[in-house]
Design a protein around this motif. Sequence first.
Motif, mmCIF file in Angstrom:
data_model
loop_
_atom_site.group_PDB
_atom_site.id
_atom_site.type_symbol
_atom_site.label_atom_id
_atom_site.label_comp_id
_atom_site.label_asym_id
_atom_site.label_seq_id
_atom_site.Cartn_x
_atom_site.Cartn_y
_atom_site.Cartn_z
ATOM 1 N N UNK A 129 0.831 -1.211 0.000
ATOM 2 C CA UNK A 129 0.000 0.000 0.000
ATOM 3 C C UNK A 129 0.861 1.255 0.000
ATOM 4 N N UNK A 130 0.375 2.302 -0.643
ATOM 5 C CA UNK A 130 1.060 3.586 -0.588
ATOM 6 C C UNK A 130 1.242 4.033 0.852
ATOM 7 N N UNK A 131 2.379 4.647 1.120
ATOM 8 C CA UNK A 131 2.696 5.033 2.479
ATOM 9 C C UNK A 131 1.839 6.175 2.991
ATOM 10 N N UNK A 132 1.650 6.200 4.304
ATOM 11 C CA UNK A 132 0.943 7.285 4.983
ATOM 12 C C UNK A 132 1.885 7.850 6.033
ATOM 13 N N UNK A 180 -10.666 -0.247 -2.046
ATOM 14 C CA UNK A 180 -9.769 0.724 -1.427
ATOM 15 C C UNK A 180 -9.131 1.618 -2.488
ATOM 16 N N UNK A 181 -8.638 2.767 -2.042
ATOM 17 C CA UNK A 181 -7.956 3.685 -2.954
ATOM 18 C C UNK A 181 -6.776 2.988 -3.624
ATOM 19 N N UNK A 182 -6.574 3.283 -4.894
ATOM 20 C CA UNK A 182 -5.464 2.697 -5.647
ATOM 21 C C UNK A 182 -4.188 3.484 -5.381
ATOM 22 N N UNK A 183 -3.708 3.387 -4.153
ATOM 23 C CA UNK A 183 -2.425 3.933 -3.725
ATOM 24 C C UNK A 183 -1.500 2.740 -3.525
ATOM 25 N N UNK A 184 -0.541 2.580 -4.421
ATOM 26 C CA UNK A 184 0.243 1.352 -4.478
ATOM 27 C C UNK A 184 1.698 1.665 -4.772
#
Length: 508
Positions: free
Chosen positions: A67-70, A412-416
């Motif tokens: 997943x894309x970082x937060x 879910x959001x496509x943050x990859x």
Amino acid sequence: MTARVPDGARSTAAGLVIAHGLVVNATGARRAHVVVDGGRITAIVDATEPVPAAERVIDATGRAVIPGGIDGHCHVAQTTGPWTTLDDYAVTSAAALWGGTTTILDFGIPRDSSETPLAAARNKLELAADSRCDVALHGSVITWDETVPAQLDALAALGVRSVKMYMTNRGSTMADDDTVLKVMREMVRLDGLTYIHAEHDAMIADCTQEHADAGRTGIGHLHETRPELAEEASVREVLAMAEYTGAPVYFVHQSTPRAVDLVAQARARGVEAHSETCPHYLVLDDGVYSSRFPEWYACCPPMRSPETVEALRRRFAEGSVHTVSSDHSCYDLAQKRERTDDIRQMPHGLPGVETRMPVAFTALAEAMSAAGTGRGGGDDGVRLLERFVELFAAGPARINAIPGKGVIASGYDADLVVFDPEEERAVDGTALHMGTDFSPFEGMRLRGWPQAVVSAGRVVLDGDGFHDPGPVGRFLARQGYRESHQAAGASGPGTPHALQTAGSGGGE
């Protein structure tokens, strides 16, 4: 490696497929194809099945897809006293994307006594219209007055569900104990989360004065003026207030193992408390203050002893730390060097939003390897990746109640991020993109870098370089802390609010 479908097939094709990667969530991993359309993940298809048709296919064979970082702790375009960081949202958000982070959380901290908490937050929301990635926001309270409850109500209505307070920095950002306690009560009422910078101000002021009296105010003495005990005493005090009020509490940039242990002990007795650390506390020690360029490392808390760093790394690997954030503060060397003679006057804070991924992953890999639980192959390698995803993305999303983030799942959001855990590079601060001219990690060889980054379904980084999406970032209105935790798994991800309306060309 990418491929595209013929024009005639596009009517039935998805927008994007990331194929043949090891898809890693905090709770498990499998080889699969990730299907993306309309900015969302629409399917996870087992890798034994044919690659679904798509306008673009990214081949992730031999790599992880995470997943894309937060990054839950960034300071963007921040003014504190006489100092203002040199970045803006366009710069910081692009640097975040370069580093595999697709969501940043900034702070609306009043510049001075003339700016209210609500005005500070609204100012940041206006500035965030230039963001290239998604943005959420923390509020901040410095001084209590009768208007604060209504301001906190207004912040919650905007989707700002956390408030940061400083237990030190008297005369600028510090909140007194009465303010902290009253804000905690309000955050319980509003189902919010209290963020705390925990350093005991009286201890630090006394220790700093002793050093000043002896003529030891230069940057080389920073670590001596802010002892570990000051952090741990403040954590203990704040935990008592959180337990008394019933307020969930989140400690930013914990730098000692005993501070982390205090949170773990409180959690064991039912306090809703969370520990964050930062990459620099995991790979740098207080020897940097006797190095050639000690001003590169001016931050609070300061770097700790090698023994403390090693013990903190063990907590980081074993799961006692819940998130890793950059505490990004983008000053340059000219600002840092203006007052290296007096640590009371110089700006403190490090640039780090772009390097969070490789620094944190390198530290975690080394710590888990030392513990015998993450040597990089087989089950150990998967456990390492799962633990990293928890710290880098899933934990920050869950704790901060950000819907639709931190998980690779349909809806879910496509943050990859296509992530290579084996790639090693040396840090070159001048080649980074954070709007400054140095990195505290200069020259370090770090493992684990993004190969491709997808933000809201857009490929923003690949083998051809960075593709600036423009000011498309969205403001993420967060859920209530307990509301989110109670609803976890019971409903689908929420929909973030757009920073820009459809067709908007950017902020004013």
